[in-house]
Structure formats: C-alpha cells, structure tokens
Scaffold this motif. Structure first.
Motif, PDB file in Angstrom:
ATOM      1  N   ASP A   1      27.274  38.063  41.352  1.00 62.00           N
ATOM      2  CA  ASP A   1      27.682  36.709  41.516  1.00 62.00           C
ATOM      3  C   ASP A   1      27.701  36.756  43.357  1.00 62.00           C
ATOM      4  O   ASP A   1      27.945  37.731  43.829  1.00 62.00           O
TER       5      ASP A   1
ATOM      6  N   SER B   1      38.850  22.085  44.528  1.00 59.15           N
ATOM      7  CA  SER B   1      37.434  22.156  44.785  1.00 59.15           C
ATOM      8  C   SER B   1      37.075  21.501  45.940  1.00 59.15           C
ATOM      9  O   SER B   1      36.175  21.732  46.884  1.00 59.15           O
TER      10      SER B   1
ATOM     11  N   THR C   1      35.138  30.274  45.840  1.00 60.79           N
ATOM     12  CA  THR C   1      34.062  29.500  44.977  1.00 60.79           C
ATOM     13  C   THR C   1      32.810  30.335  44.964  1.00 60.79           C
ATOM     14  O   THR C   1      32.370  30.735  45.825  1.00 60.79           O
TER      15      THR C   1
ATOM     16  N   SER D   1      29.802  37.995  36.680  1.00 61.02           N
ATOM     17  CA  SER D   1      29.545  37.579  35.430  1.00 61.02           C
ATOM     18  C   SER D   1      28.346  38.655  34.605  1.00 61.02           C
ATOM     19  O   SER D   1      28.134  38.483  33.576  1.00 61.02           O
TER      20      SER D   1
ATOM     21  N   VAL E   1      40.936  32.056  36.524  1.00 63.97           N
ATOM     22  CA  VAL E   1      39.522  31.492  36.726  1.00 63.97           C
ATOM     23  C   VAL E   1      39.183  30.391  35.809  1.00 63.97           C
ATOM     24  O   VAL E   1      39.398  30.252  34.855  1.00 63.97           O
ATOM     25  N   VAL E   2      38.764  29.321  36.636  1.00 60.71           N
ATOM     26  CA  VAL E   2      38.360  28.069  35.941  1.00 60.71           C
ATOM     27  C   VAL E   2      36.782  27.760  36.492  1.00 60.71           C
ATOM     28  O   VAL E   2      36.743  27.425  37.882  1.00 60.71           O
ATOM     29  N   ASP E   3      36.074  27.735  35.346  1.00 62.07           N
ATOM     30  CA  ASP E   3      34.425  27.569  35.860  1.00 62.07           C
ATOM     31  C   ASP E   3      34.176  28.422  36.916  1.00 62.07           C
ATOM     32  O   ASP E   3      34.256  29.847  36.860  1.00 62.07           O
ATOM     33  N   ASN E   4      33.513  28.115  38.142  1.00 65.31           N
ATOM     34  CA  ASN E   4      33.094  29.104  39.014  1.00 65.31           C
ATOM     35  C   ASN E   4      34.062  29.251  40.057  1.00 65.31           C
ATOM     36  O   ASN E   4      33.831  29.930  41.235  1.00 65.31           O
ATOM     37  N   GLN E   5      35.463  28.988  39.997  1.00 71.77           N
ATOM     38  CA  GLN E   5      36.581  28.998  41.026  1.00 71.77           C
ATOM     39  C   GLN E   5      37.610  29.893  40.638  1.00 71.77           C
ATOM     40  O   GLN E   5      38.157  30.193  39.530  1.00 71.77           O
ATOM     41  N   VAL E   6      37.870  30.777  41.481  1.00 76.04           N
ATOM     42  CA  VAL E   6      39.105  31.696  41.487  1.00 76.04           C
ATOM     43  C   VAL E   6      40.218  31.451  42.205  1.00 76.04           C
ATOM     44  O   VAL E   6      39.906  31.258  43.551  1.00 76.04           O
TER      45      VAL E   6
ATOM     46  N   HIS F   1      28.545  31.517  40.272  1.00 77.46           N
ATOM     47  CA  HIS F   1      28.489  31.615  38.713  1.00 77.46           C
ATOM     48  C   HIS F   1      29.907  31.973  38.331  1.00 77.46           C
ATOM     49  O   HIS F   1      30.879  32.229  39.406  1.00 77.46           O
ATOM     50  N   THR F   2      30.109  31.870  37.221  1.00 76.71           N
ATOM     51  CA  THR F   2      31.566  31.884  36.789  1.00 76.71           C
ATOM     52  C   THR F   2      31.898  33.419  36.572  1.00 76.71           C
ATOM     53  O   THR F   2      31.318  33.895  35.693  1.00 76.71           O
TER      54      THR F   2
END
Length: 199
Positions: free
Chosen positions: A31, A147, A54, A110, A83-88, A57-58
C-alpha cells in the motif's frame, strides 16, 4: 526449422508464465501512503484532535500503530489507531501543548507486509481535544471531518514508505522479458552453431 520451433515453444512458455505471474505481482504491491493530515512539515493553528493517514488501499488493522510525540518527546497519542476504509486515524490527548510534533507510524499493508514512516508538523497553539477548532489544513477530531484535510494535503507531505519503491509488477515484468530474450538468443545461437544434420 527445429531451432525456430524450439524458440517459439520457449517464448510461448515464458509468455504464459508472465501472464500468470504479473497479475499476482501487481496484487502483492505494498500500500502507498497518499497523504497525511496535518501535512508533513506544515504549521497549523492549534494541535488537531487527531492525525489522519490516507492510503491507496485499506490496510489491515492488526499491528497498526501510530505514535505522536510533542517537542519534549512526550507521547500525546490517545488510545489506539483506528482503520476506516483507506484511512488510519490516531486521536490526540486533550490540551496537547503547542510546538513541533513527530508522527511515527507503522501499519500492515493489505498484502500483509508491514510498512512504516514518519512525518512532522508544528502547532502554534495547544489543542482543545475533541471539541477544539482548528484552522487551515489541520486534522479534525472526528473521523467524518478527517477526510477533507487529508485530501488537501500537499503531494510532498508523506515521507518515504518502507518497501514502496519500484512496483513489484515492473520488476517481475522486466525479469520475464529478459528471460524471453535470453531464451531466444540461446536457441538461435544453438541452431546456428549446431550440425546441419539436425534440419
């Protein structure tokens, strides 16, 4: 004619191997960190409620860790990174002091390989915690507001990521191409130097 038949066979086999290996190699690429909030090297009005990374990928949540230290070296991280979607996102303590901050992060890509890096930012005023208000490209205290700052971070923000250099598919593709060329050269040379009785 046997020489050219052998060369054609070798080329076909290597092309088949490339078709099988290249998609897998591309899928195994690490990633990439696309942006951070606050941006690397930026100066913000006050300490944000959280820092946000960001990725393209997740990443995998297990093994993910972000440490945010102030100018004195004290850890101002609050709780674990999420971790939510592709953001930490890593929340910060309420009332974190003004000054320069260093963010050291380590996440599991990932493709299950760990990647890590570091970046810095400077806050002109202490943070207000989850209820604080920040200006400019600072991170938000809550994930819904995080975001937008991440998307506006400068391209030069994130520092280098371990293992995120040349894409794996490019390395594998170049290797396969060299093998094809070497195989063709070998069979052609063998045919030219071999006895004429083979034809």
């Amino acid at each position: 004619m046997r020489v050219f038949a052998r060369a054609a066979t070798a080329g076909a086999l290597l092309a088949l191997a490339a078709a099988v290996l290249l998609p897998g190699a591309a899928a195994q690429a690490h990633d990439v960190l696309e942006s951070t909030s606050p941006a690397n090297g930026s100066t913000v009005a006050s300490v944000p409620g959280a820092v946000v990374l960001t990725f393209d990928h997740t990443p995998i949540a297990i093994g993910t860790k972000i440490t945010v230290t102030d100018a004195s070296g004290a850890d101002e991280s609050a709780g674990d990174a999420t971790v939510v979607d592709n953001q930490v996102t890593q929340a910060l303590k309420q009332g974190a002091p003004a000054g320069k901050y260093t963010v050291v992060w380590r996440v599991v890509s990932s493709d299950s390989h760990p990647i890590e890096g570091t970046f810095t930012f400077t806050a002109r005023a202490a943070g207000g915690g989850s209820g604080g208000t920040t200006a400019g490209p600072t991170g938000a205290a809550s994930a819904p507001n995080a975001s937008a700052p991440a998307a506006s971070a400068t391209p030069s923000g994130p520092t280098e990521v371990v293992g995120a250099g040349v894409p794996a598919w490019l390395i594998v593709g170049g290797t396969v191409l060299l093998l094809v060329i070497a195989a063709l050269a070998y069979f052609v040379r063998r045919g030219l130097s071999g006895p004429s009785s083979e034809d």
